[in-house]
Design a protein around this motif. Structure first.
Motif, PDB file in Angstrom:
ATOM      1  N   ASP A   6      11.260  -5.874   1.994  1.00 57.00           N
ATOM      2  CA  ASP A   6      11.877  -5.029   3.017  1.00 57.00           C
ATOM      3  C   ASP A   6      11.431  -3.566   2.963  1.00 57.00           C
ATOM      4  N   SER A   7      10.792  -3.178   1.848  1.00 56.65           N
ATOM      5  CA  SER A   7      10.350  -1.786   1.739  1.00 56.65           C
ATOM      6  C   SER A   7       9.321  -1.452   2.821  1.00 56.65           C
ATOM      7  N   CYS A   8       8.707  -2.469   3.414  1.00 57.88           N
ATOM      8  CA  CYS A   8       7.710  -2.183   4.456  1.00 57.88           C
ATOM      9  C   CYS A   8       8.366  -1.535   5.686  1.00 57.88           C
ATOM     10  N   ILE A   9       9.686  -1.692   5.814  1.00 54.87           N
ATOM     11  CA  ILE A   9      10.362  -1.067   6.963  1.00 54.87           C
ATOM     12  C   ILE A   9      10.376   0.454   6.796  1.00 54.87           C
ATOM     13  N   GLU A  10      10.621   0.901   5.552  1.00 56.51           N
ATOM     14  CA  GLU A  10      10.566   2.359   5.302  1.00 56.51           C
ATOM     15  C   GLU A  10       9.167   2.887   5.575  1.00 56.51           C
ATOM     16  N   TRP A  11       8.175   2.095   5.190  1.00 55.95           N
ATOM     17  CA  TRP A  11       6.782   2.483   5.448  1.00 55.95           C
ATOM     18  C   TRP A  11       6.545   2.597   6.956  1.00 55.95           C
ATOM     19  N   LEU A  12       7.077   1.617   7.709  1.00 57.24           N
ATOM     20  CA  LEU A  12       6.932   1.670   9.175  1.00 57.24           C
ATOM     21  C   LEU A  12       7.628   2.897   9.752  1.00 57.24           C
ATOM     22  N   ASP A  13       8.791   3.252   9.130  1.00 57.12           N
ATOM     23  CA  ASP A  13       9.536   4.437   9.591  1.00 57.12           C
ATOM     24  C   ASP A  13       8.657   5.692   9.559  1.00 57.12           C
ATOM     25  N   SER A  14       7.701   5.714   8.634  1.00 56.56           N
ATOM     26  CA  SER A  14       6.880   6.921   8.472  1.00 56.56           C
ATOM     27  C   SER A  14       5.706   6.959   9.457  1.00 56.56           C
ATOM     28  N   LYS A  15       5.562   5.912  10.262  1.00 55.82           N
ATOM     29  CA  LYS A  15       4.414   5.849  11.191  1.00 55.82           C
ATOM     30  C   LYS A  15       4.835   6.219  12.619  1.00 55.82           C
ATOM     31  N   PRO A  16       3.906   6.792  13.392  1.00 53.34           N
ATOM     32  CA  PRO A  16       4.243   7.175  14.772  1.00 53.34           C
ATOM     33  C   PRO A  16       4.592   5.981  15.658  1.00 53.34           C
ATOM     34  N   PHE A  17       5.242   6.273  16.773  1.00 54.67           N
ATOM     35  CA  PHE A  17       5.635   5.263  17.758  1.00 54.67           C
ATOM     36  C   PHE A  17       4.412   4.454  18.213  1.00 54.67           C
ATOM     37  N   SER A  18       4.572   3.153  18.244  1.00 55.18           N
ATOM     38  CA  SER A  18       3.561   2.230  18.781  1.00 55.18           C
ATOM     39  C   SER A  18       2.149   2.485  18.229  1.00 55.18           C
ATOM     40  N   SER A  19       2.068   2.529  16.886  1.00 60.00           N
ATOM     41  CA  SER A  19       0.771   2.856  16.284  1.00 60.00           C
ATOM     42  C   SER A  19       0.283   1.797  15.295  1.00 60.00           C
ATOM     43  N   VAL A  20       1.156   0.853  14.908  1.00 55.95           N
ATOM     44  CA  VAL A  20       0.816  -0.057  13.797  1.00 55.95           C
ATOM     45  C   VAL A  20       0.500  -1.465  14.300  1.00 55.95           C
ATOM     46  N   ILE A  21      -0.558  -2.043  13.731  1.00 49.49           N
ATOM     47  CA  ILE A  21      -0.875  -3.456  14.016  1.00 49.49           C
ATOM     48  C   ILE A  21      -0.175  -4.292  12.941  1.00 49.49           C
ATOM     49  N   TYR A  22       0.606  -5.276  13.369  1.00 46.14           N
ATOM     50  CA  TYR A  22       1.247  -6.200  12.419  1.00 46.14           C
ATOM     51  C   TYR A  22       0.428  -7.490  12.411  1.00 46.14           C
ATOM     52  N   ILE A  23       0.118  -7.989  11.218  1.00 41.30           N
ATOM     53  CA  ILE A  23      -0.713  -9.197  11.112  1.00 41.30           C
ATOM     54  C   ILE A  23      -0.031 -10.222  10.224  1.00 41.30           C
ATOM     55  N   SER A  24       0.171 -11.402  10.774  1.00 39.30           N
ATOM     56  CA  SER A  24       0.721 -12.485   9.960  1.00 39.30           C
ATOM     57  C   SER A  24       0.312 -13.812  10.568  1.00 39.30           C
ATOM     58  N   PHE A  25      -0.010 -14.762   9.706  1.00 40.35           N
ATOM     59  CA  PHE A  25      -0.406 -16.080  10.187  1.00 40.35           C
ATOM     60  C   PHE A  25       0.598 -17.145   9.762  1.00 40.35           C
ATOM     61  N   GLY A  26       1.860 -16.729   9.612  1.00 39.06           N
ATOM     62  CA  GLY A  26       2.934 -17.685   9.364  1.00 39.06           C
ATOM     63  C   GLY A  26       2.958 -18.248   7.958  1.00 39.06           C
ATOM     64  N   SER A  27       3.652 -19.370   7.817  1.00 39.40           N
ATOM     65  CA  SER A  27       3.927 -19.884   6.473  1.00 39.40           C
ATOM     66  C   SER A  27       2.925 -20.927   5.996  1.00 39.40           C
ATOM     67  N   ILE A  28       2.013 -21.375   6.866  1.00 38.77           N
ATOM     68  CA  ILE A  28       1.139 -22.497   6.489  1.00 38.77           C
ATOM     69  C   ILE A  28      -0.345 -22.124   6.511  1.00 38.77           C
ATOM     70  N   THR A  29      -0.766 -21.439   7.560  1.00 36.86           N
ATOM     71  CA  THR A  29      -2.197 -21.171   7.765  1.00 36.86           C
ATOM     72  C   THR A  29      -2.817 -20.342   6.630  1.00 36.86           C
ATOM     73  N   VAL A  30      -3.977 -20.797   6.162  1.00 36.17           N
ATOM     74  CA  VAL A  30      -4.754 -20.026   5.178  1.00 36.17           C
ATOM     75  C   VAL A  30      -6.099 -19.708   5.827  1.00 36.17           C
ATOM     76  N   LEU A  31      -6.504 -18.447   5.831  1.00 37.70           N
ATOM     77  CA  LEU A  31      -7.775 -18.071   6.453  1.00 37.70           C
ATOM     78  C   LEU A  31      -8.938 -18.326   5.517  1.00 37.70           C
ATOM     79  N   SER A  32     -10.107 -18.595   6.105  1.00 31.91           N
ATOM     80  CA  SER A  32     -11.324 -18.693   5.286  1.00 31.91           C
ATOM     81  C   SER A  32     -11.658 -17.288   4.791  1.00 31.91           C
TER      82      SER A  32
END
Ligand code: UDP
Length: 418
Positions: free
Chosen positions: A213-239
């Motif tokens: 949950d500490s990533c929320i504080e990190w997000l708090d420190s970033k400007p409005f609409s500036s961050v890309i969130y990346i997640s591929f869920g609970s199963i997918t593994v990328l090459s």
């Protein structure tokens, strides 16, 4: 209610359970003892009553073997044998329901599924490629998957109602096209109240991992609409190659990013990880976590877009939060969801991949620009915001999902008391 012991099944079921409770219906949710042991801590403080049953396997049995899971899907038959009226809660897009139904019940003709470039032409959907059909239908998947889906759709005749996690406004024509076959009644978006703007955040959820949950504080420190969130869920593994391309594109984009990598820093040889220099070069503007509180992330004003594998839960979470999507789908319904996002919902773009399913660095950079910069970004954001409003309206008194749920309660009350 009966659910497989999977996070993506239990959470929508729980949301439905709570809505039914609030309407005075008594609800018991049954899942397996194995599910209880894996998610024990989560089953407390829930208003919904739980029952657990054995899946016939010992607790230490390796349940990653999907055969056993698929064999445990025969619930429709058990219920029909007992003469009880049964509803299915369809936990994917209504479009997926329509595609599967039309295929397994031989309603429409389909092209040769061996060729990923062949075109699929179905009522109420744009023409799309065979590669964007749900992968469980395709010859490239183990036959057992298709057999499982075929079983579900043949047993559909025994069901009295099909409810869906989607909502009418987003798939209007698709839902209408099923009315003369086996109608689906969307009652979603089936998401936690938090995503709909309710303040309470200690909602019951079945979660596989603890989130950072500490990533929320990190997000708090970033400007409005500036961050890309990346997640591929609970199963997918990328090459490793795909991982490197995402890393290079993020580095070149100069944007801030929050990236969920479940295996980050693990010694597991199957797990792909990031080049060390990437971590050095993006220090300060990039944060990597093993599991994020995704709902809170998507609700955060600093988040500009979501690079997603388009699992249906993630997809519907983006629909209700108005976050534009860059799609990198993997399997099951994900490619179809990505096609819907780009061509039907129009709240995102789909990464074009080569024949080995690799999206190049340049292609990822192109998509980041498309959803974050200039007129295309404005257009996508406008549509995503529109969808967010429609999603909320459908659940309100008089809204389509609200009406469908009331109709269902009314129907089954009549059916079970006659
Ligand atoms: N999720 C989360 N934290 C993460 C990644 C995912 O809480 O770091 C949640 C997400 O909000 C969604 C679910 O996990 O509810 C993933 O479901 P989805 O259907 O999108 O993908 P799957 O994991 O089934 O492939």
């Amino acid at each position: 209610m009966v659910s497989l012991p999977l996070q993506g099944h239990l959470n929508p079921m729980l949301n439905l359970g709570k809505r039914l409770l609030s309407k005075g219906v008594h609800v018991t949710l049954a899942t397996t003892e194995d599910g209880y042991h894996r998610m024990k801590q989560n089953f407390h403080n829930s208003e919904v009553q739980f029952e657990f049953f054995s899946d016939g396997l010992s607790l230490d049995f390796d349940r990653s073997k999907v055969d056993e899971l698929i064999n445990s899907l025969n619930v429709q038959d058990v219920i029909a044998d007992h003469g009880l009226p049964c509803a299915m809660f369809w936990i994917q897009a209504s479009a997926l329901y329509s595609i599967y139904y039309r295929y397994y019940k031989n309603i429409d003709s389909f092209p040769n599924l061996e060729d990923p470039n062949e075109k699929v032409n179905l009522p109420s959907l744009p023409v799309f490629d065979v590669r964007d059909l749900p992968s469980l239908m395709l010859p490239s998947s183990p036959p057992l998957y298709g057999e499982g889906m075929n079983y579900i759709f043949q047993a559909m005749d025994k069901l009295k109602w099909i409810l869906g996690t989607s909502f009418y406004e987003i798939e209007e024509e698709i839902v209408k096209s099923m009315d003369s076959l086996k109608p689906i009644y969307p009652i979603g978006p089936s998401v936690s109240p938090f995503l709909l703007g309710e303040k309470k955040t200690n909602e019951f959820r079945a979660d596989l991992w603890d989130s950072e949950d500490s990533c929320i504080e990190w997000l708090d420190s970033k400007p409005f609409s500036s961050v890309i969130y990346i997640s591929f869920g609970s199963i997918t593994v990328l090459s490793q190659e795909q991982m490197n391309n995402f890393a290079s594109a993020l580095k070149n984009s100069n944007k801030s990013f929050l990236w969920v990598i479940r295996s980050h820093g693990s010694k597991n040889s199957n797990a792909s990880d990031l080049p060390l220099e990437f971590l050095e070069e993006t220090k300060g503007r990039g944060l990597i976590v093993k599991w994020a509180p995704q709902e809170k992330v998507l609700m955060h004003p600093s988040v500009a877009c979501f690079i997603s594998h388009c699992g249906w839960n993630s997809t519907i979470e983006t629909l209700v939060t108005g976050v534009p999507v860059i799609c990198y789908p993997d399997w099951s319904d994900q490619r179809t969801n990505a096609m819907l996002i780009e061509n039907v919902f129009k709240n995102g773009v789909n990464l074009k991949c080569d024949e080995n399913r690799v999206a190049s660095t340049e292609e990822i950079e192109r998509c980041i620009r498309e959803v974050m910069e200039g007129p295309s970004a404005l257009k996508i954001k406008k549509r995503a915001t529109e969808i967010k409003e429609l999603a909320r309206k459908s659940l309100q008194e008089g809204g389509t999902s609200h009406q469908n749920l009331d109709k269902f309660i009314n129907d089954f009350t009549v059916t079970t008391t006659v």
